[in-house]
Scaffold this active site. Structure first.
Site: not given
Ligand code: PEP
Ligand code: MG
Length: 590
Positions: A457-458, A468, A505, A300, A336, A434, A193
């Site tokens: 990402n997830d 991550r 995304c 987000r 979201r 995800e 983050h």
């Molecule tokens: C992801 O998980 O790819 C995503 C876009 O959401 P975040 O990075 O907020 O978990």
């Molecule tokens: Mg995510």
């Protein structure tokens, strides 16, 4: 002599500045026995430190209120009220009367309070542990005469590069771009983050440096290059001149990219790609709209909560969502629902979990706290009156969650109806893909939702079992792994078959080589950090979809992530030449 430390490039830009070291941790305290005749003075010293801490909090509150807003600043009221608690000061005084030095006495009492609050059954009280820790550090630093590290007192334009282990919520709300030019952290990765926030704020950042806070003492001249992940300590004048030149070159390149804002994202063989922006902070919406993004693919909302003493109410959320929707004047804005808890912005009010990545977070937490969830849904339904707002649910693993969320959405609409407040009833509802469960079983979801958005990402984290946010594992976080590519391909195919929209995304879409792969896998919508919009647009405009498809097929046949990367890079270089910008910051790239 210049020394360099390498970390993970998190947010681009070169900054020449000074290290502002922030060690936000409880200092070690020695046990000191004081003679009876000093007890009175020691108690006076305690009160003086507490008064100075309160003064500092007032100051901080004003600064944060001016830069971030009254809700964000409220966190400091909570801390001030802790310092005003007579039970706390009485406890410390009692220990001092037993001949214990003020700092040790304060330390012992705070430790006891923190433990007691952390174990409390009431979430509201558990929520205070983070604030107690902040107060603990603040007062002890004053009693011990330690240097004052708060970023708050930096003069504007001081070109400070904030060097810290990690960003805590109360530090996050203090980030003021007029005083902080860049961020460097020991912890974190490209998808953690801090990195996401830095990109949103347009603040150059390098994360995962591991040893920055131990190698620096503060005040050193440093150069941070957020594009390559490099931190140079004490560079010579000649070297600084070179960095300034590179800085100018980057500015020129960026200006050239900005000219793409008005152009269409269309491939050489006429395939149209929709490029949207990820917006994390409502205040960034207008700038994001200027990047040429055709709407928001992911807002987000958890950043409305971070560092706060309480959840934002319906009105405040409504204002935030309307701001983003209006900035994008009629273009789609996907918002979201809260993705908080667990490892995701751990919230001080919720229990610490043994397995936070698999824990009580995101949609799970929202469904279990229907009042909180309906408040958010009401704010969204109301804001939808002002434009093309769409709602997206995070961390979905099964259809039941969608059913439960729809019920709450209906209830939220009914509540607004009963109140006679205008709202839109037919807001599209989509889900994030995800988790491997959602990708593999995506066919079970298409009938119930209006769109998918792949959160790579997830998806990478859960598919490869790679944390991550762990800097030590960053080379193993490979979005081009065969398992991930197959899950993306499956999701895109299922969405096409089901006749629903699908976008990507996650961070993957913002890296040109990977965006090339996604295009080849059939992705026609991507959402990336605003700064990356022109970069991805340039990629799209420079290739054909047919060529991307061939390259993606080769990548899908590859046996390893590295092989897939080489297949893609070779084919991309065939059309675009060996442009170095295409490979910047790629995990696993050398
Ligand atoms: C992801 O998980 O790819 C995503 C876009 O959401 P975040 O990075 O907020 O978990
Ligand atoms: Mg995510």
């Amino acid at each position: 002599m210049e020394r360099q430390i390498r970390g993970i490039p998190a947010s681009p830009g070169i900054v020449v500045g000074y290290a502002h070291l922030l060690r936000w941790e409880v200092p070690d305290v020695r046990h000191r026995i004081i003679p009876d005749e000093n007890i009175h003075d020691e108690i006076a010293r305690l009160h003086e430190a507490i008064e100075r801490a309160k003064e500092r909090l007032r100051h901080l509150r004003m600064r944060v209120e001016a830069s971030a807003g009254p809700e964000e600043a409220a966190i400091f009221d909570v801390q001030a009220s802790i310092l005003e608690d007579r039970a706390l000061t009485r406890g410390v005084e009692e220990l001092i009367r037993q001949n214990i030095g003020a700092e040790k006495a304060f330390d012992l009492v705070m430790l006891e309070w923190r433990t007691r609050f952390a174990r409390h059954s009431a979430p509201m009280l558990r929520e205070r542990v983070g604030d107690l820790t902040d107060v603990h550090i603040r007062v002890l630093s004053l009693l011990l005469g330690l240097p004052d590290h708060d970023p708050v007192d930096l003069p504007a334009g001081s070109n400070a590069i904030l060097v810290t282990h990690d960003l805590t919520p109360s530090l996050t709300v203090q980030l003021d771009r007029r005083t902080i030019a860049a961020i460097a952290t020991d912890a974190g990765t490209r998808t953690s983050h801090v990195a996401i926030l830095a990109r949103s704020l347009g603040l150059p950042a390098v994360v995962g440096l591991r040893t920055a806070t131990t190698e620096l003492v503060g005040g050193e001249r440093i150069v941070l290059d957020g594009g390559t992940g490099m931190l140079a300590i004490n560079p010579s004048d000649e070297e600084i001149t070179r960095y300034h030149e590179r800085q100018r070159e980057e500015e020129v390149a960026e200006a050239a990219l900005a000219e793409l804002a008005a152009l269409e994202a269309i491939t050489l063989d006429g395939v149209r790609v929709t490029l949207r922006a990820n917006v994390d902070i409502p205040e960034e919406a207008e700038a994001a709209a200027r990047s040429g993004a055709e709407g928001v693919g992911l807002m987000r909302t958890e950043f409305l909560v971070v560092g706060r003493a309480s959840m934002p109410d319906e009105e405040e959320q409504y204002r935030a969502y309307v701001r983003v929707v209006e900035a994008f004047a009629g273009k789609p804005v996907v918002i979201r629902t809260f993705d908080i808890g667990g490892d995701k912005l751990p919230m001080s009010g919720f229990p610490v979990e043994p397995n936070p990545f698999l824990g009580w977070r995101a949609i799970r937490m929202c469904l279990d706290q229907p009042d909180m969830f309906r408040t958010q849904l009401r704010a969204m339904l109301r804001a939808a009156v002002h434009g093309d707002l769409r709602i997206m649910l995070p961390l979905i693993v099964s259809l039941d969650e969608i059913h439960a969320a729809r019920l709450l959405l209906d209830e939220a609409a009914a509540e607004l109806g009963a109140r006679g407040v205008p709202y839109r009833a037919d807001v599209p509802l989509g889900v994030m893909i995800e988790t491997p469960a959602a990708a593999v079983a995506s066919d079970t979801l298409t009938g119930e939702v209006d769109f998918f958005s792949i959160g790579t990402n997830d998806l990478v984290q859960y598919t490869l079992a790679v944390d991550r946010g762990n800097a030590n594992l960053a080379p193993r976080f490979t979005p081009l792994h065969p398992a991930v590519l197959r899950l993306i391909k499956r999701t895109v195919d299922v969405a096409d078959l089901g006749g629903i929209e699908v976008s990507v995304c996650g961070e993957m879409a913002s890296q040109p080589l990977m965006a090339f792969a996604l295009l080849g896998l059939g992705v026609r919508q991507m959402s990336v950090a605003p700064r990356s919009v022109p970069l991805v647009k340039r990629l799209v405009r420079g290739v054909t979809a047919a060529h991307a498809k061939l390259a993606a097929s080769a990548a899908l046949r590859a046996l390893t992530a590295d092989q897939a990367r080489r297949e893609l890079a070779r084919r991309l270089a065939d059309v675009l030449g060996d442009a170095p910008y295409l490979y910047d910051g790629l995990p696993g790239a050398d």
